[in-house]
Design a protein around this motif. Structure first.
Motif, short mmCIF file in Angstrom:
data_model
loop_
_atom_site.label_atom_id
_atom_site.label_comp_id
_atom_site.label_asym_id
_atom_site.label_seq_id
_atom_site.Cartn_x
_atom_site.Cartn_y
_atom_site.Cartn_z
N UNK A 121 9.67 11.04 -0.24
CA UNK A 121 8.62 10.92 0.77
C UNK A 121 7.72 9.74 0.41
N UNK A 122 7.27 8.95 1.40
CA UNK A 122 6.37 7.83 1.08
C UNK A 122 5.07 8.34 0.45
N UNK A 123 4.56 7.56 -0.47
CA UNK A 123 3.28 7.88 -1.11
C UNK A 123 2.42 6.63 -1.05
N UNK A 124 1.12 6.81 -1.10
CA UNK A 124 0.25 5.63 -1.01
C UNK A 124 -0.12 5.15 -2.41
N UNK A 125 -0.44 3.87 -2.47
CA UNK A 125 -0.85 3.25 -3.73
C UNK A 125 -2.37 3.39 -3.84
N UNK A 126 -2.84 3.90 -4.96
CA UNK A 126 -4.29 4.00 -5.18
C UNK A 126 -4.69 3.06 -6.31
N UNK B 41 9.76 -0.35 4.67
CA UNK B 41 10.67 0.28 3.72
C UNK B 41 11.85 0.93 4.43
N UNK B 42 11.62 1.51 5.59
CA UNK B 42 12.74 2.13 6.32
C UNK B 42 13.71 1.07 6.83
N UNK B 43 13.22 -0.10 7.20
CA UNK B 43 14.10 -1.21 7.60
C UNK B 43 14.96 -1.65 6.41
N UNK B 44 14.34 -1.72 5.22
CA UNK B 44 15.09 -2.08 4.01
C UNK B 44 16.20 -1.05 3.74
N UNK B 45 15.86 0.24 3.87
CA UNK B 45 16.85 1.30 3.63
C UNK B 45 17.98 1.20 4.66
N UNK C 287 0.80 -1.23 0.00
CA UNK C 287 0.00 0.00 0.00
C UNK C 287 0.83 1.28 0.00
N UNK C 288 2.14 1.19 0.23
CA UNK C 288 2.98 2.39 0.33
C UNK C 288 4.14 2.28 -0.65
N UNK C 289 4.45 3.38 -1.34
CA UNK C 289 5.56 3.36 -2.30
C UNK C 289 6.55 4.47 -1.99
N UNK C 290 7.81 4.25 -2.37
CA UNK C 290 8.86 5.25 -2.26
C UNK C 290 9.75 5.15 -3.48
N UNK C 291 10.34 6.25 -3.87
CA UNK C 291 11.30 6.26 -4.98
C UNK C 291 12.70 6.14 -4.40
#
Length: 624
Positions: A407-412, A389-393, A329-333
């Motif tokens: 910045x995190x963005x949500x998946x629609x 995602x922050x754990x992965x980073x 549900x959450x995406x980051x670049x």
């Protein structure tokens, strides 16, 4: 580091042939599921100790031995599911320690495919929390019988009777069957290693828990004489053996040096050979020469195998349906670091390094997706939540990677022409005096209060339904508002129509307008403008964020300014200036802090905030 291996006769790992569908009556496969910090890993420690898995060489084993990743020990949470096995009487009990946070739900869904029952651990004071609901729902959907364990009964504020009633309510709410609701209940103190069926009588050891597992978790079913079928549910790797597939054998028997077929997710098949075969025994992997239906084993020597694939007999290639995982549900670049300080700390700094590392993550993490963007220097990573995602980073930076993230963005998604967004159930536990400010903050983020419970202990539990994007940046604000005393948990609840605009960070940024080293003199003069996030002596560059402006607009500042010498005094005079301690942001706080036009630069030695466009004359101005 892989557990040490040793050779041992495999008689205990061979499954007898039975006609009633039971693969091995002396096997039990069970997963421990719970909310984060309710004591799963501590209980596994006690089970290992009392089963004799800690031999003389392990007498000084650290607590939470299953949390063998540095990040897990630092944060006190389980991130990756782990397998172990304990012996009790004539039984071998395979135990899977699962993560408690919903962001790592992909780990939970994988491990439930390997077991025949679950041990639901609930804090005797806090009761069922959002992740308790999440993991229990997954277990009940698979028809797994539960054993309910109320842990931490020694707490001064323990309320086992009320919590047990809440657990029953949760089972009914999740449409549990009659058989599933007829669960045994045990009361434990995982730190002391005691369990009892009567909360009035303290237990002496974990014998009642071992007995409950043997009596209430059914033995694995399957046919050892049928063609081989094994589902890969986890992966490990070894410098000597390569990739190691971990999973459960549902049917058939596998022996060392057997020819097998790997049925890939794309429908193709790959013929290979089993070069090593291991089973779990306490903290170790023991080398065996044969395993059969019902066993949880490790197979080595299979290149390019991934989670969800089936290892089958070459003569009978029938795949097991792959593991179904909830949508991210959450995406980051994730992008290559392009700041003026790029390449100073990291070992892996190119786009190829970034792609290779993310490709490696996809092999072992079923709940993450990676998508291409318009530019090869950036990739879109889609996951369960900010924490995942922050754990992965954080793992990447510790491995020597440099990158910059958005910045995190949500998946629609669109359903019947309507734009839908993910919503979350938010549960907050705060002292009574902070409930007003928390409700107001959640309201500004489109949160709707659905329930309020006051147990009379001075703390209130608030439950909200809130859009997932309303939670981005909420945690740091929440901890500030509650002075660090609040506890918040959230869980994906479903998809709802778009809730409308949510205001981003209301304050601007203090942005360095030139390169250099920050000076105490300059910071002292900037303190009244806002909150500083760097220390004196920090190297800065143009476009780097050095603080939070008290006003809504961004402000370019000279943070490298030095005190000039005059004919009255030396430039070093009056150095006893008082600086307000800076707010040093960790990785998660930095990700929550930034706006859409900002990035977090992550290197092995530093976390910096920056503007997307570094040059001040090229940046669009955000006016008050």
């Amino acid at each position: 580091m892989s557990p040490q291996t040793k050779t041992r006769p495999s008689a205990l790992h061979a499954a007898p042939v039975r006609g009633d569908g039971v693969a091995n009556p002396h096997r039990r496969n069970v997963a421990i599921i719970a909310h984060v910090d309710h004591g799963k890993t501590t209980l596994v420690d006690a089970l290992l100790r009392q089963s004799g898995a800690f031999s003389a060489i392990h007498h000084q084993v650290a607590d939470r031995v299953m949390d063998n990743i540095d990040l897990e020990r630092e944060r006190g949470i389980t991130i990756l599911a782990k397998n172990t096995a304990v012996r009790y009487k004539d039984f071998l009990i395979n135990i899977v320690d699962t993560p408690g946070h919903a962001d790592f739900g992909g780990e939970v869904e994988r491990t439930l495919s390997m077991v025949d029952g679950v041990m639901l651990l609930v804090d005797a004071s806090e009761g069922p929390l959002p992740q308790t609901r999440f993991v229990l729902r997954k277990a009940l959907e698979r028809g797994l019988p539960p054993i309910v364990v109320l842990n931490k009964i020694d707490r001064a504020d323990a309320r086992p009777k009320e919590v047990l009633n809440e657990v029953y309510d949760l089972f009914i709410d999740l449409d549990a069957t009659e058989d599933q609701i007829e669960f045994p209940v045990l009361y434990t103190n995982a730190r002391l290693g005691s369990a009892t069926a009567d909360p009035e009588r303290p237990g002496e050891d974990l014998g009642p828990l071992f007995e409950a597992i043997v009596d209430h978790v059914p033995p694995p079913r399957g046919n050892p004489d049928a063609p081989l079928q094994m589902l890969v549910a986890n992966l490990d790797s070894s410098d000597y053996l390569g990739r190691i597939a971990i999973g459960r054998i549902f049917n058939g028997t596998v022996r060392l040096n057997d020819s097998v077929a790997v049925l890939k997710l794309d429908g193709s098949a790959q013929d290979t050979r089993v070069t090593k075969l291991f089973a779990f025994d306490g903290l170790e992997r023991v080398e065996i020469d044969r395993a059969a239906a019902g066993d949880i084993v490790c197979l080595a020597g299979i290149a390019d195998i991934t989670i969800g694939e089936t290892i089958a007999s070459p003569d009978h290639r029938v795949a097991i349906p792959p593991i179904a995982v909830d949508e991210p549900t959450v995406s980051m670049i994730f992008g290559v670091n392009t700041s003026p300080m790029a390449g100073r700390d990291g070992q892996y700094v190119t786009s190829r390094n970034l792609r290779d590392r993310l490709a490696k993550e996809l092999l072992g993490n079923v709940s993450v997706r990676v998508e291409d963007t318009d530019t090869p220097e950036q990739m879109k990573v889609v996951g369960r939540g900010e924490l995942q995602l922050s754990i992965l980073i954080e793992m990447m930076r510790r491995e020597g990677h440099e990158l910059q993230v958005s910045r995190p963005d949500i998946v629609t998604k669109e359903i019947d022409g309507v734009k839908m967004e993910p919503v979350e159930d938010l549960v907050i536990d705060v002292p009574e005096e902070f409930q007003g400010v928390v409700i107001a903050q959640a309201g500004t983020r489109r949160g709707v209060l659905s329930r309020m419970v006051n147990h009379g202990s001075g703390r209130v539990r608030l439950e909200f339904r809130i859009p997932a994007r309303g939670l981005i940046g909420f945690r740091s604000q929440f901890l500030t508002d509650t002075k660090g005393t609040g506890i918040m948990n959230h869980l994906f609840a479903g998809w709802e129509p778009w809730h409308g605009a949510i205001a981003a960070r209301g304050t601007g940024a203090l942005v360095a307008d030139r390169a250099g080293a920050a000076t105490a003199y300059a910071i002292y003069n900037l303190q009244e403008r806002g909150e500083i996030v760097i220390e004196p002596g920090t190297a800065v560059y143009e476009g780097m964020i050095v603080g939070e402006n008290a006003r809504p607009n961004d402000m370019d500042v000279n943070v490298t300014k030095e005190k000039k010498q005059t004919n009255m005094r030396a430039s070093t005079a009056d150095e006893a200036i008082r600086l307000v301690p800076p707010r040093i942001l960790g990785l998660e706080q930095a990700i929550e802090f930034i706006n859409d036009d900002e990035l977090v630069e992550v290197t092995p030695k530093a976390i910096r905030l920056r503007k997307r466009i570094l040059a001040a004359n090229l940046r669009p101005k955000r006016d008050a």
